[in-house]
Scaffold this motif. Structure first.
Motif, PDB file in Angstrom:
ATOM      1  N   PHE A 218       0.795  -1.227   0.000  1.00 30.68           N
ATOM      2  CA  PHE A 218       0.000   0.000   0.000  1.00 30.68           C
ATOM      3  C   PHE A 218       0.829   1.279   0.000  1.00 30.68           C
ATOM      4  CE2 PHE A 218      -2.861  -3.176   1.894  1.00 30.68           C
ATOM      5  CZ  PHE A 218      -3.966  -3.026   1.067  1.00 30.68           C
ATOM      6  N   THR A 219       2.138   1.179  -0.134  1.00 27.51           N
ATOM      7  CA  THR A 219       2.949   2.395  -0.156  1.00 27.51           C
ATOM      8  C   THR A 219       2.626   3.236  -1.403  1.00 27.51           C
ATOM      9  OG1 THR A 219       4.746   1.330  -1.369  1.00 27.51           O
ATOM     10  CG2 THR A 219       4.842   1.241   1.042  1.00 27.51           C
ATOM     11  N   LYS A 220       2.891   4.523  -1.306  1.00 27.62           N
ATOM     12  CA  LYS A 220       2.589   5.400  -2.443  1.00 27.62           C
ATOM     13  C   LYS A 220       3.463   5.054  -3.649  1.00 27.62           C
ATOM     14  CE  LYS A 220       1.194  10.042  -3.547  1.00 27.62           C
ATOM     15  NZ  LYS A 220       0.806  11.367  -3.016  1.00 27.62           N
ATOM     16  N   ILE A 221       4.692   4.611  -3.392  1.00 32.92           N
ATOM     17  CA  ILE A 221       5.575   4.221  -4.498  1.00 32.92           C
ATOM     18  C   ILE A 221       4.977   3.045  -5.258  1.00 32.92           C
ATOM     19  CG2 ILE A 221       7.832   3.233  -5.043  1.00 32.92           C
ATOM     20  CD1 ILE A 221       8.988   4.839  -2.719  1.00 32.92           C
ATOM     21  N   HIS A 222       4.440   2.061  -4.495  1.00 34.38           N
ATOM     22  CA  HIS A 222       3.844   0.906  -5.154  1.00 34.38           C
ATOM     23  C   HIS A 222       2.541   1.285  -5.855  1.00 34.38           C
ATOM     24  CE1 HIS A 222       1.769  -3.143  -5.231  1.00 34.38           C
ATOM     25  NE2 HIS A 222       2.844  -3.309  -5.963  1.00 34.38           N
ATOM     26  N   MET A 223       1.794   2.205  -5.267  1.00 40.41           N
ATOM     27  CA  MET A 223       0.572   2.669  -5.921  1.00 40.41           C
ATOM     28  C   MET A 223       0.890   3.320  -7.269  1.00 40.41           C
ATOM     29  SD  MET A 223      -2.121   1.859  -4.177  1.00 40.41           S
ATOM     30  CE  MET A 223      -1.243   0.308  -3.855  1.00 40.41           C
ATOM     31  N   ALA A 224       2.014   4.024  -7.331  1.00 39.77           N
ATOM     32  CA  ALA A 224       2.413   4.652  -8.594  1.00 39.77           C
ATOM     33  C   ALA A 224       2.687   3.598  -9.659  1.00 39.77           C
ATOM     34  CB  ALA A 224       3.651   5.521  -8.376  1.00 39.77           C
ATOM     35  N   SER A 225       3.291   2.482  -9.257  1.00 41.14           N
ATOM     36  CA  SER A 225       3.578   1.409 -10.220  1.00 41.14           C
ATOM     37  C   SER A 225       2.307   0.690 -10.663  1.00 41.14           C
ATOM     38  CB  SER A 225       4.565   0.411  -9.622  1.00 41.14           C
ATOM     39  OG  SER A 225       3.948  -0.342  -8.582  1.00 41.14           O
ATOM     40  N   MET A 226       1.262   0.710  -9.826  1.00 42.00           N
ATOM     41  CA  MET A 226      -0.004   0.060 -10.146  1.00 42.00           C
ATOM     42  C   MET A 226      -1.011   1.013 -10.773  1.00 42.00           C
ATOM     43  SD  MET A 226      -0.960  -2.449  -6.977  1.00 42.00           S
ATOM     44  CE  MET A 226      -2.550  -2.755  -7.749  1.00 42.00           C
ATOM     45  N   MET A 516      -3.568   1.433   6.390  1.00 43.48           N
ATOM     46  CA  MET A 516      -2.560   1.118   5.381  1.00 43.48           C
ATOM     47  C   MET A 516      -3.020   1.538   3.983  1.00 43.48           C
ATOM     48  SD  MET A 516      -0.962  -2.594   6.378  1.00 43.48           S
ATOM     49  CE  MET A 516      -2.529  -3.457   6.406  1.00 43.48           C
ATOM     50  N   GLY A 517      -4.322   1.533   3.758  1.00 46.63           N
ATOM     51  CA  GLY A 517      -4.838   1.759   2.410  1.00 46.63           C
ATOM     52  C   GLY A 517      -5.161   3.193   2.065  1.00 46.63           C
ATOM     53  N   LYS A 518      -4.651   4.144   2.842  1.00 45.65           N
ATOM     54  CA  LYS A 518      -5.045   5.545   2.597  1.00 45.65           C
ATOM     55  C   LYS A 518      -4.584   6.049   1.225  1.00 45.65           C
ATOM     56  CE  LYS A 518      -1.136   7.628   5.118  1.00 45.65           C
ATOM     57  NZ  LYS A 518      -0.766   8.572   6.197  1.00 45.65           N
ATOM     58  N   HIS A 519      -3.411   5.628   0.764  1.00 39.57           N
ATOM     59  CA  HIS A 519      -2.942   6.076  -0.551  1.00 39.57           C
ATOM     60  C   HIS A 519      -3.788   5.450  -1.661  1.00 39.57           C
ATOM     61  CE1 HIS A 519       0.400   8.075   1.294  1.00 39.57           C
ATOM     62  NE2 HIS A 519       0.926   6.958   1.758  1.00 39.57           N
ATOM     63  N   LEU A 520      -4.142   4.186  -1.490  1.00 42.65           N
ATOM     64  CA  LEU A 520      -5.009   3.520  -2.458  1.00 42.65           C
ATOM     65  C   LEU A 520      -6.385   4.186  -2.474  1.00 42.65           C
ATOM     66  CD1 LEU A 520      -5.596   1.178  -4.432  1.00 42.65           C
ATOM     67  CD2 LEU A 520      -6.278  -0.192  -2.450  1.00 42.65           C
ATOM     68  N   ALA A 521      -6.867   4.567  -1.296  1.00 43.87           N
ATOM     69  CA  ALA A 521      -8.183   5.213  -1.199  1.00 43.87           C
ATOM     70  C   ALA A 521      -8.192   6.536  -1.956  1.00 43.87           C
ATOM     71  CB  ALA A 521      -8.549   5.432   0.268  1.00 43.87           C
TER      72      ALA A 521
END
Length: 580
Positions: A218-226, A516-521
């Motif tokens: 759920f990190t913002k870096i991983h969200m960027a890749s997804m 944990m999911g705040k960036h995904l949200a």
């Protein structure tokens, strides 16, 4: 009473057979129950009743006498006397414990009790039924201070909106424990998320392991890749819902509209198999989630109300739906286990792979590991709906504020969402409006912790095992922390959240257990707003332009007025962005 006691002391158990015993037992029990309000006023009466009840119970149950005498008592005079004695002893001990609790908390700030035994329970229950519980808590907060004690029957509970105390509650995990005895884990013993999912697990090694494995996803870096995968899923899901809604030519229910979109969104996170197990069943998934959120908080009522609820056809149907949803979760897990079994390498973009790795434990029974995995998948089904509820609330507020709606729609139609970075920089005002929505209508209304030891907070002594609540719905609207707290003003977040007093804004909680999911949200909600307003305008249905109300009785905040809207295609193509 004196004559009776003396005759018993002389060994005259024949006195027990006399007419004096049974009437006194009955009178004691009835006076204990019927005179509850009087006991609150007259402490001498309380002491006398406690003494009489305790003495009678001790005599009946043979305190200070041999068990042989007790057996003779039951054999000679029958079970009714024993039952009467147990009842008297129970009420006597309860009365004594209740009195001691009130004595310990005398002088502490808090609302006046209804009566000695029920405390504030029925006042709060009535407010809850009328959707006014948090208004009542705000009233008590303003009257009695930021931290006060209220009573659920004879048990004291604490409520606070003090930022310093909340900081301790959320950061000192050794003292403030997560409550597990909460009814939103099961529905009449039908397991939903249990108490071992990455969200509900109390703490310890299991929590640390799950947190470590899952948080990297759920990190913002991983969200960027997804980002591309998430964008594709949100756009497809929204387009599907828009086509269905416009073709039906009926008002759109925002709760259902975004609920189905976000169940569709799960496909991007790794839920979909070759048979599209989730995206082709969004209506069932969403209906099941809404039923769970509706009925689970209502299951702890009076015995009669609970008995009726168990026989409610909708509850029975909901229990079957939960079983089916867990079966679907099981099919997903079986498929993912086979994927992992081929090469043992987890796909970092597949959240189900993360769930499986987070629950690996060679020392645990396979059946329990399976339950833990199912709990995690069910938790994801449920928490993804939080984003849907927030978006429904977002539009209820925004479309009733013309200036805000114009700024958001203009910004959205010019936005570049080719990457996470460009989307964030293109949508500053939209983010401010989301943050303001989460202030006025936080998805989670309150948090609970159990105090692990005796401690003193702000000159208030809180005993071990006490339950203490903090309420975001009260905290986010408290006039000490917010200017014009009832107004929807996105501009208050013009400088982000860094300038707000710490621990007064908690849409995602804070501390080690921060969501944990705040960036995904945030990512998914922005995408859904863009996907909706890119080609469409949204307006309240005629006659409901000023209507808005939220249901605060259940686990998650959801709109119950103002959530029906009409959608219209944007006619001016120059306003539409092509940066998709």
């Amino acid at each position: 009473i004196n004559d009776w006691v003396q005759s018993v002391q002389r060994g005259g158990y024949s006195a027990i057979n006399s007419a004096i015993l049974h009437p006194y037992c009955v009178v004691c029990c009835l006076s204990c129950i019927c005179n509850m309000p009087m006991l609150e006023i007259n402490k001498n009466r309380l002491k006398w009743c406690t003494g009489i009840l305790t003495l009678t119970g001790c005599l009946l149950l043979g305190s200070g006498a041999s068990y042989t005498t007790m057996i003779r008592l039951v054999c000679n005079y029958g079970l009714p006397y024993l039952l009467c004695g147990v009842l008297v002893t129970y009420w006597g001990s309860k009365l004594s414990a209740c009195f001691n609790n009130h004595r310990k908390h005398a002088g502490y700030p808090g609302p006046e009790r209804e009566n000695f035994f029920t405390g504030n329970y029925y006042t709060m229950k009535k407010s809850q039924e009328n959707n006014k519980l948090f208004d009542l808590l705000m009233e008590w907060t303003l009257k009695h201070g930021k931290t006060f004690v209220f009573w659920r029957f004879d048990h004291p509970k604490w409520f606070t909106v003090d930022p310093d105390i909340i900081k301790s509650m959320l950061t000192d995990l050794s003292v403030f424990k997560k409550a597990t005895a909460i009814p939103n884990r099961t529905l009449f013993n039908q397991r939903i998320t249990g108490t071992s999912s990455f969200l509900t697990v109390k703490g310890g090694e299991m929590w640390a392991k799950k947190r470590k494995v899952m948080s990297s996803y759920f990190t913002k870096i991983h969200m960027a890749s997804m980002f591309d995968s998430c964008k594709d899923s949100i756009l497809k899901g929204t387009r599907k819902q828009l086509e269905e809604s416009v073709s039906s030519q009926t008002p759109v229910n925002l709760v259902e509209f975004y609920g189905e979109i976000f169940q569709y969104f799960l496909g991007a996170l790794g839920f979909d198999l070759d048979c599209e197990l989730v995206t082709s069943n969004t209506k069932f998934h969403n209906l099941c989630i809404q039923r769970i959120l509706k009925w689970v908080p209502l299951q702890l009522q009076t015995p009669i109300e609970t008995w009726k609820m168990k026989r409610n056809p909708e509850v029975i149907e909901t229990l079957e739906m939960v079983k089916k949803l867990r079966q679907i979760a099981g099919h997903i897990l079986d498929f993912k286990h086979k994927e992992l079994g081929k090469d043992g390498h987890a796909n970092e973009n597949d959240i189900i792979h993360m769930v499986i790795n987070a629950n690996k434990d060679d020392n645990e029974e396979p059946s329990r590991v399976r339950d833990f995995e199912l709990d995690d998948v069910m938790t994801i089904f449920l928490v993804i709906d939080n984003m849907a509820k927030t978006l429904a609330t977002f539009f209820v507020e925004v479309i009733r504020n013309h200036d805000v709606y114009e700024k958001v729609s203009r910004e959205v139609r010019a936005a570049d969402i080719s990457s996470l970075h460009t989307m964030d920089t293109s949508l500053p005002y939209t983010e401010m409006a989301i943050l303001e929505t989460l202030r006025l209508h936080p998805t989670l209304m309150r948090g609970i912790r159990i105090v692990g030891k005796n401690l003193t907070l702000k000159d208030l002594t809180i005993t071990a095992k006490s339950m203490i609540f903090f309420g975001q719905l009260v905290l986010h609207k408290h006039p000490d922390f917010w200017e014009s707290p009832e107004e929807f003003t996105p501009e208050r977040f013009a400088n982000g959240t860094g300038f707000i007093e710490p621990f007064t804004y908690l849409p995602f909680v804070a501390g080690p257990r921060v969501c944990m999911g705040k960036h995904l949200a945030m990512l998914s909600m922005k995408l859904a707003i863009v996907a909706t307003l890119k080609n469409y305008d949204m307006r309240p249905v005629p006659g409901q332009e000023k209507d808005k109300e939220w249901d605060l009785r259940f686990t998650i905040v959801r709109p119950i007025k103002g959530h029906l809207v009409d959608l219209f295609e944007v006619k001016d193509s120059s306003e539409i962005s092509h940066n998709f």
